[in-house]
Design a protein around this motif. Structure first.
Motif, mmCIF file in Angstrom:
data_model
loop_
_atom_site.group_PDB
_atom_site.id
_atom_site.type_symbol
_atom_site.label_atom_id
_atom_site.label_comp_id
_atom_site.label_asym_id
_atom_site.label_seq_id
_atom_site.Cartn_x
_atom_site.Cartn_y
_atom_site.Cartn_z
ATOM 1 N N ILE A 197 0.860 -1.173 0.000
ATOM 2 C CA ILE A 197 0.000 0.000 0.000
ATOM 3 C C ILE A 197 0.901 1.229 0.000
ATOM 4 C CG2 ILE A 197 -0.207 -0.032 2.523
ATOM 5 C CD1 ILE A 197 -3.031 1.173 2.198
ATOM 6 N N ALA A 198 0.492 2.255 -0.724
ATOM 7 C CA ALA A 198 1.195 3.538 -0.736
ATOM 8 C C ALA A 198 0.158 4.608 -0.416
ATOM 9 C CB ALA A 198 1.827 3.793 -2.092
ATOM 10 N N PHE A 199 0.541 5.574 0.415
ATOM 11 C CA PHE A 199 -0.440 6.556 0.870
ATOM 12 C C PHE A 199 0.249 7.847 1.282
ATOM 13 C CE2 PHE A 199 0.757 3.636 4.239
ATOM 14 C CZ PHE A 199 1.215 4.484 5.232
ATOM 15 N N SER A 200 -0.529 8.877 1.395
ATOM 16 C CA SER A 200 -0.025 10.170 1.814
ATOM 17 C C SER A 200 0.528 10.085 3.229
ATOM 18 C CB SER A 200 -1.147 11.206 1.769
ATOM 19 O OG SER A 200 -0.733 12.384 2.399
ATOM 20 N N ALA A 201 1.638 10.755 3.437
ATOM 21 C CA ALA A 201 2.259 10.788 4.763
ATOM 22 C C ALA A 201 1.745 11.973 5.581
ATOM 23 C CB ALA A 201 3.772 10.871 4.618
ATOM 24 N N GLY A 202 0.655 12.583 5.127
ATOM 25 C CA GLY A 202 0.093 13.738 5.822
ATOM 26 C C GLY A 202 0.393 15.053 5.128
ATOM 27 N N THR A 203 1.147 14.963 4.033
ATOM 28 C CA THR A 203 1.452 16.145 3.230
ATOM 29 C C THR A 203 1.198 15.810 1.763
ATOM 30 O OG1 THR A 203 3.762 15.585 2.784
ATOM 31 C CG2 THR A 203 3.310 16.772 4.844
ATOM 32 N N HIS A 204 1.225 16.835 0.938
ATOM 33 C CA HIS A 204 1.021 16.637 -0.498
ATOM 34 C C HIS A 204 2.322 16.386 -1.242
ATOM 35 C CE1 HIS A 204 -3.246 17.401 -0.499
ATOM 36 N NE2 HIS A 204 -3.038 18.417 0.317
ATOM 37 N N ASP A 205 3.437 16.217 -0.495
ATOM 38 C CA ASP A 205 4.714 15.995 -1.168
ATOM 39 C C ASP A 205 5.507 14.804 -0.616
ATOM 40 O OD1 ASP A 205 5.528 17.069 1.250
ATOM 41 O OD2 ASP A 205 6.564 18.790 0.367
ATOM 42 N N GLU A 206 4.814 13.903 0.088
ATOM 43 C CA GLU A 206 5.483 12.698 0.581
ATOM 44 C C GLU A 206 4.500 11.530 0.604
ATOM 45 O OE1 GLU A 206 8.039 10.962 4.373
ATOM 46 O OE2 GLU A 206 6.960 12.858 4.597
ATOM 47 N N ILE A 207 4.969 10.410 0.088
ATOM 48 C CA ILE A 207 4.203 9.160 0.072
ATOM 49 C C ILE A 207 4.958 8.123 0.893
ATOM 50 C CG2 ILE A 207 3.538 7.211 -1.435
ATOM 51 C CD1 ILE A 207 1.673 9.494 -1.775
ATOM 52 N N ILE A 208 4.218 7.315 1.623
ATOM 53 C CA ILE A 208 4.788 6.177 2.345
ATOM 54 C C ILE A 208 4.362 4.909 1.611
ATOM 55 C CG2 ILE A 208 4.724 4.830 4.498
ATOM 56 C CD1 ILE A 208 6.138 7.531 4.826
ATOM 57 N N ARG A 209 5.303 3.990 1.469
ATOM 58 C CA ARG A 209 5.024 2.693 0.841
ATOM 59 C C ARG A 209 5.426 1.616 1.825
ATOM 60 N NH1 ARG A 209 6.296 1.259 -5.373
ATOM 61 N NH2 ARG A 209 5.447 -0.852 -5.359
ATOM 62 N N MET A 210 4.539 0.659 2.065
ATOM 63 C CA MET A 210 4.810 -0.404 3.028
ATOM 64 C C MET A 210 4.032 -1.654 2.650
ATOM 65 S SD MET A 210 2.566 1.111 6.220
ATOM 66 C CE MET A 210 2.778 -0.272 7.310
ATOM 67 N N SER A 211 4.301 -2.748 3.333
ATOM 68 C CA SER A 211 3.572 -3.985 3.040
ATOM 69 C C SER A 211 2.136 -3.862 3.538
ATOM 70 C CB SER A 211 4.253 -5.189 3.695
ATOM 71 O OG SER A 211 3.922 -5.267 5.060
ATOM 72 N N MET A 212 1.242 -4.488 2.817
ATOM 73 C CA MET A 212 -0.167 -4.489 3.227
ATOM 74 C C MET A 212 -0.321 -5.253 4.535
ATOM 75 S SD MET A 212 -3.274 -3.519 2.808
ATOM 76 C CE MET A 212 -3.358 -2.833 1.163
ATOM 77 N N GLN A 213 0.448 -6.293 4.719
ATOM 78 C CA GLN A 213 0.379 -7.071 5.955
ATOM 79 C C GLN A 213 0.680 -6.189 7.167
ATOM 80 O OE1 GLN A 213 3.038 -10.444 5.989
ATOM 81 N NE2 GLN A 213 2.362 -11.119 7.991
ATOM 82 N N ASP A 214 1.730 -5.388 7.074
ATOM 83 C CA ASP A 214 2.062 -4.478 8.174
ATOM 84 C C ASP A 214 0.979 -3.413 8.346
ATOM 85 O OD1 ASP A 214 4.408 -5.765 8.903
ATOM 86 O OD2 ASP A 214 5.702 -4.431 7.720
ATOM 87 N N TYR A 215 0.484 -2.882 7.247
ATOM 88 C CA TYR A 215 -0.578 -1.877 7.330
ATOM 89 C C TYR A 215 -1.795 -2.445 8.069
ATOM 90 C CZ TYR A 215 -4.559 0.964 6.271
ATOM 91 O OH TYR A 215 -5.718 1.692 6.409
ATOM 92 N N LYS A 216 -2.220 -3.637 7.688
ATOM 93 C CA LYS A 216 -3.396 -4.248 8.326
ATOM 94 C C LYS A 216 -3.153 -4.475 9.816
ATOM 95 C CE LYS A 216 -5.021 -6.766 4.246
ATOM 96 N NZ LYS A 216 -5.126 -8.116 3.665
ATOM 97 N N ARG A 217 -1.947 -4.888 10.152
ATOM 98 C CA ARG A 217 -1.624 -5.133 11.565
ATOM 99 C C ARG A 217 -1.720 -3.844 12.386
ATOM 100 N NH1 ARG A 217 3.152 -5.042 14.212
ATOM 101 N NH2 ARG A 217 4.382 -4.979 12.309
ATOM 102 N N LEU A 218 -1.242 -2.738 11.822
ATOM 103 C CA LEU A 218 -1.252 -1.464 12.545
ATOM 104 C C LEU A 218 -2.611 -0.765 12.512
ATOM 105 C CD1 LEU A 218 2.143 0.174 11.586
ATOM 106 C CD2 LEU A 218 1.494 -0.850 13.758
ATOM 107 N N ALA A 219 -3.227 -0.716 11.337
ATOM 108 C CA ALA A 219 -4.470 0.055 11.171
ATOM 109 C C ALA A 219 -5.699 -0.697 11.662
ATOM 110 C CB ALA A 219 -4.651 0.434 9.706
ATOM 111 N N LYS A 220 -5.608 -2.024 11.682
ATOM 112 C CA LYS A 220 -6.735 -2.865 12.094
ATOM 113 C C LYS A 220 -8.027 -2.472 11.370
ATOM 114 C CE LYS A 220 -4.828 -3.816 16.669
ATOM 115 N NZ LYS A 220 -3.658 -4.347 16.136
ATOM 116 N N PRO A 221 -7.966 -2.440 10.023
ATOM 117 C CA PRO A 221 -9.138 -2.010 9.275
ATOM 118 C C PRO A 221 -10.225 -3.083 9.220
ATOM 119 C CG PRO A 221 -7.480 -2.776 7.759
ATOM 120 C CD PRO A 221 -6.862 -2.812 9.153
ATOM 121 N N ILE A 222 -11.427 -2.637 8.988
ATOM 122 C CA ILE A 222 -12.537 -3.534 8.674
ATOM 123 C C ILE A 222 -12.562 -3.611 7.152
ATOM 124 C CG2 ILE A 222 -15.035 -3.846 8.744
ATOM 125 C CD1 ILE A 222 -14.946 -2.200 11.409
ATOM 126 N N ILE A 223 -12.373 -4.811 6.624
ATOM 127 C CA ILE A 223 -12.298 -4.988 5.176
ATOM 128 C C ILE A 223 -13.695 -5.198 4.627
ATOM 129 C CG2 ILE A 223 -11.338 -6.386 3.308
ATOM 130 C CD1 ILE A 223 -8.952 -6.938 5.231
#
Length: 163
Positions: free
Chosen positions: A114-140
């Protein structure tokens, strides 16, 4: 937050971008992993919806899958103060940071990254979806989002308002 959880990620600095099309051009990120975050009111409670940058919300199906009659897109003026340190339209997809539930589109959840805004319009964060799901605990959610055949044009609303 990512460092404190020992998450492997990359940060991509780029020219300011306010639409999906310009963000994709500025970063070279694949369209299938670039996420946009929108703020919703679900029965009056704020929540985040995270979907691919080319997706749109299908309101009737989203209401059905969430078991509610009332979901609306929040206006930026309503939530500007809720996301300290973030530029409008550049909210990262971590509801836990802001006391909100996160709803994640199944088609994005199925990606390896997953790649997403880092809170600004000039930086993107890219990370594994597995790590994202572990941290964000989203409802899919397996319904409520439709993928466009193309990325919105430059005259489309900013990422935080597209939906």
């Amino acid at each position: 937050m990512l460092r404190s959880h020992l998450i492997d990620y990359s940060s991509i600095q780029h020219e300011p971008a306010y639409t999906a099309k310009t963000l994709l051009a500025a970063t070279g990120i694949e369209a299938d992993i670039l996420a946009k975050t929108v703020v919703l009111h679900v029965d009056g409670v704020s929540a985040l919806a995270v979907m691919t940058a080319s997706a749109k919300i299908r309101w009737d199906k989203l209401c059905r899958v969430m078991g509610t009659d009332f979901i609306e897109l929040a206006d930026e003026s309503e939530f500007a103060e809720q996301f300290p340190g973030c530029e409008l339209g550049a909210i990262p997809p971590f509801g836990t940071l802001f006391g909100m539930t996160v709803y994640l589109d199944q088609s994005l959840a199925a990606q390896s990254e997953i790649a997403f805004s880092a809170g600004t319009h000039d930086e993107i964060i890219r990370m594994s979806m597995q790590d994202y799901k572990r941290l964000a605990k989203p409802i899919i959610l397996d319904a409520g989002f439709i993928r466009s055949a193309h990325i919105p044009t430059d005259d489309a609303p900013p990422l935080a308002q597209t939906g």
